[in-house]
Design a protein around this motif. Sequence first.
Motif, PDB file in Angstrom:
ATOM      1  N   UNK A   1       0.860  -1.179   0.000  1.00 58.80           N
ATOM      2  CA  UNK A   1       0.000   0.000   0.000  1.00 58.80           C
ATOM      3  C   UNK A   1       0.901   1.235   0.000  1.00 58.80           C
ATOM      4  N   UNK A   2       0.929   1.990  -1.079  1.00 59.63           N
ATOM      5  CA  UNK A   2       1.911   3.068  -1.205  1.00 59.63           C
ATOM      6  C   UNK A   2       1.667   4.261  -0.288  1.00 59.63           C
ATOM      7  N   UNK A   3       0.430   4.567   0.056  1.00 64.79           N
ATOM      8  CA  UNK A   3       0.155   5.778   0.829  1.00 64.79           C
ATOM      9  C   UNK A   3      -0.605   5.492   2.110  1.00 64.79           C
ATOM     10  N   UNK A   4      -0.508   4.259   2.587  1.00 67.89           N
ATOM     11  CA  UNK A   4      -1.216   3.893   3.819  1.00 67.89           C
ATOM     12  C   UNK A   4      -0.294   3.049   4.678  1.00 67.89           C
ATOM     13  N   UNK A   5       0.000   3.525   5.868  1.00 69.36           N
ATOM     14  CA  UNK A   5       0.866   2.800   6.792  1.00 69.36           C
ATOM     15  C   UNK A   5       0.008   1.967   7.736  1.00 69.36           C
ATOM     16  N   UNK A   6       0.310   0.691   7.845  1.00 71.19           N
ATOM     17  CA  UNK A   6      -0.394  -0.216   8.745  1.00 71.19           C
ATOM     18  C   UNK A   6       0.512  -0.494   9.942  1.00 71.19           C
ATOM     19  N   UNK A   7      -0.085  -0.508  11.138  1.00 64.62           N
ATOM     20  CA  UNK A   7       0.733  -0.749  12.329  1.00 64.62           C
ATOM     21  C   UNK A   7      -0.061  -1.556  13.343  1.00 64.62           C
ATOM     22  N   UNK A   8       0.674  -2.163  14.279  1.00 62.94           N
ATOM     23  CA  UNK A   8       0.080  -2.907  15.388  1.00 62.94           C
ATOM     24  C   UNK A   8       0.825  -2.568  16.675  1.00 62.94           C
ATOM     25  N   UNK A   9       0.054  -2.374  17.752  1.00 63.64           N
ATOM     26  CA  UNK A   9       0.621  -2.126  19.071  1.00 63.64           C
ATOM     27  C   UNK A   9       0.186  -3.241  20.016  1.00 63.64           C
ATOM     28  N   UNK A  10       1.111  -3.708  20.820  1.00 63.56           N
ATOM     29  CA  UNK A  10       0.787  -4.648  21.885  1.00 63.56           C
ATOM     30  C   UNK A  10       0.345  -3.844  23.097  1.00 63.56           C
ATOM     31  N   UNK A  11      -0.823  -4.190  23.634  1.00 60.82           N
ATOM     32  CA  UNK A  11      -1.415  -3.418  24.715  1.00 60.82           C
ATOM     33  C   UNK A  11      -0.604  -3.551  26.003  1.00 60.82           C
ATOM     34  N   UNK A  12      -0.837  -2.597  26.889  1.00 59.52           N
ATOM     35  CA  UNK A  12      -0.184  -2.596  28.195  1.00 59.52           C
ATOM     36  C   UNK A  12      -1.127  -1.919  29.182  1.00 59.52           C
ATOM     37  N   UNK A  13      -1.031  -2.249  30.475  1.00 62.88           N
ATOM     38  CA  UNK A  13      -1.911  -1.575  31.453  1.00 62.88           C
ATOM     39  C   UNK A  13      -1.813  -0.053  31.394  1.00 62.88           C
ATOM     40  N   UNK A  14      -0.628   0.470  31.122  1.00 68.25           N
ATOM     41  CA  UNK A  14      -0.455   1.913  30.991  1.00 68.25           C
ATOM     42  C   UNK A  14      -0.370   2.290  29.522  1.00 68.25           C
ATOM     43  N   UNK A  15      -1.086   3.335  29.134  1.00 66.93           N
ATOM     44  CA  UNK A  15      -1.128   3.772  27.741  1.00 66.93           C
ATOM     45  C   UNK A  15       0.267   4.075  27.208  1.00 66.93           C
ATOM     46  N   UNK A  16       1.079   4.704  28.041  1.00 70.06           N
ATOM     47  CA  UNK A  16       2.418   5.104  27.596  1.00 70.06           C
ATOM     48  C   UNK A  16       3.345   3.907  27.367  1.00 70.06           C
ATOM     49  N   UNK A  17       3.004   2.721  27.932  1.00 74.63           N
ATOM     50  CA  UNK A  17       3.880   1.554  27.823  1.00 74.63           C
ATOM     51  C   UNK A  17       3.529   0.639  26.654  1.00 74.63           C
ATOM     52  N   UNK A  18       2.572   1.041  25.826  1.00 76.10           N
ATOM     53  CA  UNK A  18       2.242   0.221  24.652  1.00 76.10           C
ATOM     54  C   UNK A  18       3.475   0.092  23.758  1.00 76.10           C
ATOM     55  N   UNK A  19       3.585  -1.064  23.114  1.00 77.81           N
ATOM     56  CA  UNK A  19       4.791  -1.330  22.334  1.00 77.81           C
ATOM     57  C   UNK A  19       4.422  -1.694  20.894  1.00 77.81           C
ATOM     58  N   UNK A  20       5.042  -1.031  19.888  1.00 79.57           N
ATOM     59  CA  UNK A  20       4.754  -1.390  18.502  1.00 79.57           C
ATOM     60  C   UNK A  20       5.361  -2.751  18.171  1.00 79.57           C
ATOM     61  N   UNK A  21       4.595  -3.602  17.495  1.00 80.97           N
ATOM     62  CA  UNK A  21       5.091  -4.914  17.096  1.00 80.97           C
ATOM     63  C   UNK A  21       5.153  -5.061  15.580  1.00 80.97           C
ATOM     64  N   UNK A  22       4.512  -4.132  14.864  1.00 79.90           N
ATOM     65  CA  UNK A  22       4.574  -4.187  13.397  1.00 79.90           C
ATOM     66  C   UNK A  22       4.299  -2.805  12.821  1.00 79.90           C
ATOM     67  N   UNK A  23       5.084  -2.416  11.840  1.00 80.23           N
ATOM     68  CA  UNK A  23       4.855  -1.181  11.081  1.00 80.23           C
ATOM     69  C   UNK A  23       5.198  -1.486   9.631  1.00 80.23           C
ATOM     70  N   UNK A  24       4.312  -1.174   8.713  1.00 75.84           N
ATOM     71  CA  UNK A  24       4.541  -1.497   7.304  1.00 75.84           C
ATOM     72  C   UNK A  24       5.587  -0.559   6.683  1.00 75.84           C
TER      73      UNK A  24
END
Length: 503
Positions: free
Chosen positions: A178-201
């Motif tokens: 997808x040339x103009x659309x970035x797909x991403x995934x975050x692994x959840x965490x009890x604290x919003x600030x501690x979420x961790x990206x696990x995939x970015x296109x």
Amino acid sequence: MTVQRLTLSSLPEQQTLSSDLVIPNSYKNPGPVGDVIQHAIVQSVEAKVEARLSVILEGIGDAFYALDGDWRFAYINRAAQEYFGAPAQDMLGRVIWDVFPNSEGTELRRRYEEVAATGTAVMFETEAVGVQGRFLELRVFPYNGGLGVSFRDWTERRRTEEELRESQARLSALADNLPSCMVFQFLDSPKYEDRRPVYISKACEKLTGIRAEDALANMGLIAQLILPEYREQMHARGMKAHKERQTFDTELKLRHAKTGEIRWHRMISMPRRLSNGTYIWDGVQYDITDHKRAEEHLRLMVNELNHRVKNTLATVQSLAVQSFHKFGIAASGDIGAARTSFEARLFALSRAHDVLTRENWEGANLSDVVREACGPFRMHNMDDEKRIVVQGEELRLPPAMSLSLSMAIHELCTNALKYGALTTPSGSVRISWSRISDGSCARLAFRWEEHGGPAVTPPRRTGFGSRLIQRGLARELNGVAHISYEPEGVVCTIDVPLETNAH
């Protein structure tokens, strides 16, 4: 010879053997009696330890068994028995390779023999030998002259991981193209600030100027590209979505890391619950700069069109004034009254256009339409705002219906001011509406009621306003409109479909 019974509290000069079992120093030296007592105490200690160890092994949750130096089952806890589907007495004392003959040549047997030879504990995952189609996570370690084995079945987790890997592979194959659309995934965490990206296109680099690999290692690289005036709002919305497990959707401006160009982005992420109870946030981020520019261009065009329409209406009004003026007729005469009515209708049409222009001609709220149409007539009754009472739910109307109803209300107000309820201080008008459904489509039920005015009698001829409402409006909106001249005041009812194909 009388043998005195010994208790732990009566032994002199105690020497600790375990946490609560001791041996007296007087029986450390060799001798027949000392050897017997020492042997008995050691056996008691071992029995106590074995009992405690058994309690621990039964309570750990994982399956566990012990093998002696000759590969025979020496102990099997309840979890292992349940997993193998056989009671302990059927396996205790038997060689494990006889119980599971299919283990020959397997990784499991190779690892067991390796630990027995080296004395080094290992952890590994492999396919089960005793139960077909299952997979185990094992820890094998030297134990009591043989081996200790603890294991757990991770088949379902393995299948889930395989499904996730396959899903991730499909997602990557799609997202990276997808040339103009970035797909991403975050692994959840009890604290919003501690979420961790696990995939970015891979589109991340084109959209932001940051490589996907670098963004995965440090999401702050993208966060710092967001213009400062959007950061606080974005953070507040993100925390709210995280707390409520709701979709996060926001628009923001971002400065490209390589070109420095400021562009509009839209970011959407949605929570997804995995089988183990944790959450993954699936999201997309794409460039909406062209869309924003098109919206702005459309807004300018609509404003320009509205400006030109108002100029055209003003020109028509000026032409009408000049055309009537040359006759030299006073404003109180028939032609003067006609001119005044014509101008008022032009103003009513202009106000209706203003309402739609504010909404980019996508429609209008009925309450706004009524307020604008009644505005000039409220000016005649500034001391009593209750003369025109408006009551109805929030309702959106398409553009054609907004214009038609606006003109109809103008005609009703004009008639009430000339002949009806608004001609007397005690008179009033009540405007109400509701949304109704007959099963096939939603309809608007609109009602105008006059009270407290002079006695009403039906007119001898149908005026322009009546024809506009009962014929023109009903025909244009594919509905029904009716005006009744009740003795206590005029009543007008309008019933039209809210989804109209009128044009």
